[in-house]
Structures are given as structure tokens and as C-alpha cells.
Design a protein around this motif. Structure first.
Motif, PDB file in Angstrom:
ATOM      1  N   LEU A 170       0.765  -1.311   0.026  1.00  0.00           N
ATOM      2  CA  LEU A 170       0.166  -0.031  -0.188  1.00  0.00           C
ATOM      3  C   LEU A 170       0.977   1.454  -0.069  1.00  0.00           C
ATOM      4  CD1 LEU A 170      -2.769  -1.047   2.389  1.00  0.00           C
ATOM      5  CD2 LEU A 170      -3.046  -0.527   0.099  1.00  0.00           C
ATOM      6  N   SER A 171       2.049   1.198   0.548  1.00  0.00           N
ATOM      7  CA  SER A 171       2.838   2.283   0.555  1.00  0.00           C
ATOM      8  C   SER A 171       3.126   2.798  -0.842  1.00  0.00           C
ATOM      9  CB  SER A 171       4.200   2.072   1.359  1.00  0.00           C
ATOM     10  OG  SER A 171       5.130   1.208   0.699  1.00  0.00           O
ATOM     11  N   LYS A 172       3.331   1.808  -1.574  1.00  0.00           N
ATOM     12  CA  LYS A 172       3.675   2.015  -3.085  1.00  0.00           C
ATOM     13  C   LYS A 172       2.316   2.611  -3.723  1.00  0.00           C
ATOM     14  CE  LYS A 172       7.452  -0.949  -3.650  1.00  0.00           C
ATOM     15  NZ  LYS A 172       8.433  -0.072  -3.850  1.00  0.00           N
ATOM     16  N   SER A 173       1.095   1.908  -3.449  1.00  0.00           N
ATOM     17  CA  SER A 173       0.169   2.300  -4.371  1.00  0.00           C
ATOM     18  C   SER A 173      -0.640   3.540  -4.161  1.00  0.00           C
ATOM     19  CB  SER A 173      -0.981   1.228  -4.403  1.00  0.00           C
ATOM     20  OG  SER A 173      -1.364   0.962  -2.927  1.00  0.00           O
ATOM     21  N   LEU A 174      -0.476   3.940  -2.590  1.00  0.00           N
ATOM     22  CA  LEU A 174      -0.907   5.254  -2.087  1.00  0.00           C
ATOM     23  C   LEU A 174      -0.073   6.398  -2.109  1.00  0.00           C
ATOM     24  CD1 LEU A 174      -2.864   3.707   0.930  1.00  0.00           C
ATOM     25  CD2 LEU A 174      -3.796   4.373  -1.301  1.00  0.00           C
ATOM     26  N   ALA A 175       1.352   6.150  -2.514  1.00  0.00           N
ATOM     27  CA  ALA A 175       2.381   7.231  -2.472  1.00  0.00           C
ATOM     28  C   ALA A 175       2.022   8.491  -3.653  1.00  0.00           C
ATOM     29  CB  ALA A 175       3.680   6.660  -2.991  1.00  0.00           C
ATOM     30  N   LYS A 176       0.973   7.964  -4.610  1.00  0.00           N
ATOM     31  CA  LYS A 176       0.591   8.965  -5.485  1.00  0.00           C
ATOM     32  C   LYS A 176      -0.446   9.958  -5.022  1.00  0.00           C
ATOM     33  CE  LYS A 176      -3.054   6.289  -7.608  1.00  0.00           C
ATOM     34  NZ  LYS A 176      -3.006   5.225  -6.542  1.00  0.00           N
ATOM     35  N   ASP A 177      -1.055   9.410  -3.746  1.00  0.00           N
ATOM     36  CA  ASP A 177      -2.134  10.139  -3.058  1.00  0.00           C
ATOM     37  C   ASP A 177      -1.453  11.262  -2.000  1.00  0.00           C
ATOM     38  OD1 ASP A 177      -4.203   9.397  -4.793  1.00  0.00           O
ATOM     39  OD2 ASP A 177      -4.033   7.431  -3.593  1.00  0.00           O
ATOM     40  N   GLY A 178      -0.163  10.668  -1.989  1.00  0.00           N
ATOM     41  CA  GLY A 178       0.701  11.513  -0.665  1.00  0.00           C
ATOM     42  C   GLY A 178       0.156  11.077   0.555  1.00  0.00           C
ATOM     43  N   ILE A 179      -0.300   9.601   0.697  1.00  0.00           N
ATOM     44  CA  ILE A 179      -0.693   8.820   1.667  1.00  0.00           C
ATOM     45  C   ILE A 179       0.737   8.079   2.375  1.00  0.00           C
ATOM     46  CG2 ILE A 179      -2.269   7.419   3.171  1.00  0.00           C
ATOM     47  CD1 ILE A 179      -4.465   8.337   1.153  1.00  0.00           C
ATOM     48  N   LEU A 180       1.217   8.234   3.414  1.00  0.00           N
ATOM     49  CA  LEU A 180       2.387   7.634   3.830  1.00  0.00           C
ATOM     50  C   LEU A 180       1.905   6.591   4.711  1.00  0.00           C
ATOM     51  CD1 LEU A 180       3.507  10.371   3.030  1.00  0.00           C
ATOM     52  CD2 LEU A 180       5.311  10.122   4.944  1.00  0.00           C
ATOM     53  N   VAL A 181       2.625   5.082   4.544  1.00  0.00           N
ATOM     54  CA  VAL A 181       2.064   4.060   5.072  1.00  0.00           C
ATOM     55  C   VAL A 181       3.056   3.243   5.679  1.00  0.00           C
ATOM     56  CG1 VAL A 181       0.541   2.013   4.676  1.00  0.00           C
ATOM     57  CG2 VAL A 181       0.176   3.897   3.268  1.00  0.00           C
ATOM     58  N   ASN A 182       3.282   2.685   6.895  1.00  0.00           N
ATOM     59  CA  ASN A 182       4.251   2.078   7.632  1.00  0.00           C
ATOM     60  C   ASN A 182       3.698   1.221   8.691  1.00  0.00           C
ATOM     61  OD1 ASN A 182       6.863   3.903   6.542  1.00  0.00           O
ATOM     62  ND2 ASN A 182       5.546   5.520   7.339  1.00  0.00           N
ATOM     63  N   CYS A 183       4.735   0.260   8.842  1.00  0.00           N
ATOM     64  CA  CYS A 183       4.471  -0.854   9.929  1.00  0.00           C
ATOM     65  C   CYS A 183       5.389  -1.066  10.873  1.00  0.00           C
ATOM     66  CB  CYS A 183       4.497  -2.247   9.054  1.00  0.00           C
ATOM     67  SG  CYS A 183       4.183  -3.608   9.801  1.00  0.00           S
ATOM     68  N   VAL A 184       4.720  -1.234  12.137  1.00  0.00           N
ATOM     69  CA  VAL A 184       5.471  -1.019  13.446  1.00  0.00           C
ATOM     70  C   VAL A 184       5.589  -2.607  14.133  1.00  0.00           C
ATOM     71  CG1 VAL A 184       5.857  -0.464  15.876  1.00  0.00           C
ATOM     72  CG2 VAL A 184       5.110   1.309  14.111  1.00  0.00           C
ATOM     73  N   CYS A 185       6.677  -3.070  14.202  1.00  0.00           N
ATOM     74  CA  CYS A 185       6.634  -4.173  14.931  1.00  0.00           C
ATOM     75  C   CYS A 185       7.300  -4.473  16.316  1.00  0.00           C
ATOM     76  CB  CYS A 185       7.688  -5.192  13.942  1.00  0.00           C
ATOM     77  SG  CYS A 185       7.188  -5.619  12.347  1.00  0.00           S
ATOM     78  N   PRO A 186       6.192  -4.367  17.253  1.00  0.00           N
ATOM     79  CA  PRO A 186       6.793  -4.451  18.475  1.00  0.00           C
ATOM     80  C   PRO A 186       7.320  -5.744  18.939  1.00  0.00           C
ATOM     81  CG  PRO A 186       4.246  -3.805  18.322  1.00  0.00           C
ATOM     82  CD  PRO A 186       4.863  -4.259  17.013  1.00  0.00           C
ATOM     83  N   GLY A 187       8.335  -5.724  19.985  1.00  0.00           N
ATOM     84  CA  GLY A 187       8.652  -7.049  20.255  1.00  0.00           C
ATOM     85  C   GLY A 187       8.016  -7.371  21.560  1.00  0.00           C
ATOM     86  N   THR A 188       8.612  -7.933  22.635  1.00  0.00           N
ATOM     87  CA  THR A 188       7.941  -8.254  23.968  1.00  0.00           C
ATOM     88  C   THR A 188       7.692  -7.004  24.727  1.00  0.00           C
ATOM     89  OG1 THR A 188       9.093 -10.128  24.179  1.00  0.00           O
ATOM     90  CG2 THR A 188       7.952  -9.557  26.093  1.00  0.00           C
ATOM     91  N   ILE A 189       6.376  -6.755  24.963  1.00  0.00           N
ATOM     92  CA  ILE A 189       5.832  -5.529  25.636  1.00  0.00           C
ATOM     93  C   ILE A 189       4.873  -5.952  26.692  1.00  0.00           C
ATOM     94  CG2 ILE A 189       4.364  -3.486  25.230  1.00  0.00           C
ATOM     95  CD1 ILE A 189       7.068  -3.653  23.433  1.00  0.00           C
ATOM     96  N   VAL A 190       5.291  -5.012  27.796  1.00  0.00           N
ATOM     97  CA  VAL A 190       4.632  -5.550  29.023  1.00  0.00           C
ATOM     98  C   VAL A 190       3.080  -4.665  29.181  1.00  0.00           C
ATOM     99  CG1 VAL A 190       4.675  -5.663  31.726  1.00  0.00           C
ATOM    100  CG2 VAL A 190       6.851  -6.088  30.448  1.00  0.00           C
ATOM    101  N   THR A 191       2.134  -5.099  28.586  1.00  0.00           N
ATOM    102  CA  THR A 191       0.828  -4.630  28.773  1.00  0.00           C
ATOM    103  C   THR A 191      -0.019  -5.184  29.977  1.00  0.00           C
ATOM    104  OG1 THR A 191      -0.135  -6.303  27.466  1.00  0.00           O
ATOM    105  CG2 THR A 191       0.746  -4.245  26.168  1.00  0.00           C
TER     106      THR A 191
END
Length: 267
Positions: A170-191
Motif C-alpha cells: 500500500l505504501s507504493k500504491s498510495l504514494a501518488k495520493d500523498g498517503i504515507l504507510v508504515n508498519c511497526v513491529c513491537p517486540g515483547t511489551i509489558v501490557t
């Protein structure tokens, strides 16, 4: 640093608890109007109170079944009716887990419905509002396990890996619309849910499930997956990075998969 959220509109799916709530509170504190989507009404109401206290007086809590396409569409329709446009979508939903031998076809279907298709459906429903905004960002939360496999969460990891791939595409297909798309990968998080689910198991080893160092000791002892900082992470540490990627201030980062894992061998 001003992230440029003042007067903007944001949706956080899975935003009533854990990392999702921490992200929603961070966006609210930065000046965004925030809507959180989750299933449980009581948790949503508590989240809305927290968001208003954090600085989002127009906060919304929308009850959505993230396994149901119509419910997701209705949830985003409510946002559109209230605000008209959307600047930031943060999708944090994740499925359950289990070993391969434990997983029936229905379990796999459920994992992909919640771990992958909920993201597809949320983004699809949000896109008209994102395109209508002056600036727009999408951030999905995947998982560190897509790079560091754990047999205990095989379907969860597969669903999150698919979501990460979709995010990159999606980051590629939506770049023309100026929409930035990223993914965050958390490790072990104490929730809170992590602590509640594992407190007895860690206690049997003399460890405290609320202590990030004890948690990482348990992870290392059982899964041989330590991190360089020697401790688990906290929800607010995921939130701060996610908030930047979801902000107007982020003008040039797109298509990235970013680990928040305390240091590992993966890049």
C-alpha cells in the motif's frame, strides 16, 4: 517537537486497551481528535474518559466487531459522519495464538480474519476520508515474530506477516495520493493483558510479570530470544514511535517496517 496533530482526526483500532490505548492517548496528548474502535463497551467508555483527560474532548468510542466487514464499515461511517475526513489510521488488532498441531482450519480462518482482514477492511473503509484530508498517514502494528519465529504463535505470526506485506504494498500504491504507510513491529511489551495472562507462569519461576527485566529473563529462558537492552518494552515506547509515523511531521518515511524490540539481529 510539534508533531502537527493539532486539529487533526485519528482512528486507533483496538484502542481501548494495551498498546492501542497507549497510542490513542499519545495522539490525544498531541492535539488530535481520536476515535477508538474495539468490541467491549465498558473498555471503550473508560478509554474515551482517558482520551478526554489527555486532551481530546471530542474523543469517540465506537463498538466494532473487527471480524465482521459490515461492522467495520459501520464504524468508519460513524467517523465520517462526525468528522468527514481522517488524517491518521493506526491499526493495532491481533489474533490469538497456538502451536501448529493445535490449529484447526477454523482457527487459521479466525487468525487471518482478525490479524489480516481486519486491517484490509479498516484501511478500505478509511481511504475515502484519508484521501479527503490535507495530509494522511496509515500505520499498522505487526509483530517482531514475523522476523523471529516462535512456534507457539504460528497462525498469529502468519497473519501479521501478511499484514506487513500488505502495508508495504500500500505504501507504493498510495504514494501518488500523498498517503504515507508504515508498519511497526513491537517486540515483547509489558501490557496489562500480558501481565494478567502470564503472571502465574512467571511467578512459578520466581519472576514478576510486571517487571520488564523479569519478563525478558522469562522470554530468554523459554524461547531463547533475548534483546540487547535486557528488558521488555512498555506500551508508551511503542506509542511514541507510532505517533511520529502517524503524524504530519513525518513527511518522508513510508514503506518502512520498524522494530520496537529493544535491539535484535533483525533490520
Amino acid at each position: 517537537m510539534d508533531l502537527g496533530f493539532t486539529g487533526s482526526n485519528a482512528v486507533v483500532t483496538g484502542g481501548s486497551k494495551g498498546m492501542g490505548l497507549a497510542i490513542a492517548e499519545c495522539l490525544a496528548a498531541e492535539g488530535a481528535n481520536v476515535a477508538v474502535m474495539a468490541r467491549g463497551r465498558s473498555a471503550l467508555d473508560a478509554a474515551v474518559d482517558a482520551l478526554r483527560a489527555a486532551g481530546a474532548p471530542d474523543a469517540m468510542g465506537i463498538s466494532v466487531d473487527m471480524t465482521d466487514a459490515a461492522s467495520i464499515a459501520d464504524g468508519f461511517a460513524a467517523v465520517s459522519e462526525r468528522w468527514g475526513s481522517l488524517n491518521s489510521l493506526v491499526h493495532t488488532i491481533g489474533p490469538g495464538d497456538g502451536y501448529f498441531e493445535q490449529m484447526e482450519d477454523a482457527d487459521w480462518d479466525a487468525a487471518f480474519a482478525l490479524g489480516t482482514m481486519s486491517g484490509v477492511r479498516s484501511i478500505r473503509a478509511a481511504l475515502p476520508m484519508l484521501r479527503a484530508a490535507e495530509w494522511a498517514r496509515i500505520v499498522t502494528l505487526s509483530a517482531h515474530s514475523i522476523q523471529r519465529q516462535n512456534p507457539r504463535i504460528v497462525a498469529y505470526t502468519a497473519a501479521k506477516a501478511a499484514l506487513s506485506s500488505i502495508t508495504k504494498n500500500l505504501s507504493k500504491s498510495l504514494a501518488k495520493d500523498g498517503i504515507l504507510v508504515n508498519c511497526v513491529c513491537p517486540g515483547t511489551i509489558v501490557t496489562a493483558s500480558f501481565t494478567e495472562n502470564l503472571k502465574d507462569i512467571l511467578a512459578a519461576d520466581g519472576l514478576d510479570a510486571t517487571d520488564p527485566r523479569d519478563v525478558m529473563t522469562w522470554i530468554d529462558n523459554n524461547f531463547h530470544q533475548p534483546c540487547d537492552l535486557g528488558r521488555a518494552g512498555l506500551p508508551e515506547e511503542v506509542a511514541s514511535l507510532t505517533a511520529y509515523l502517524a503524524s504530519k511531521r513525518n513527511g518522508y518515511v513510508t514503506g518502512a517496517t520498524v522494530n520496537v524490540d529493544g535491539g535484535s539481529d533483525f533490520i
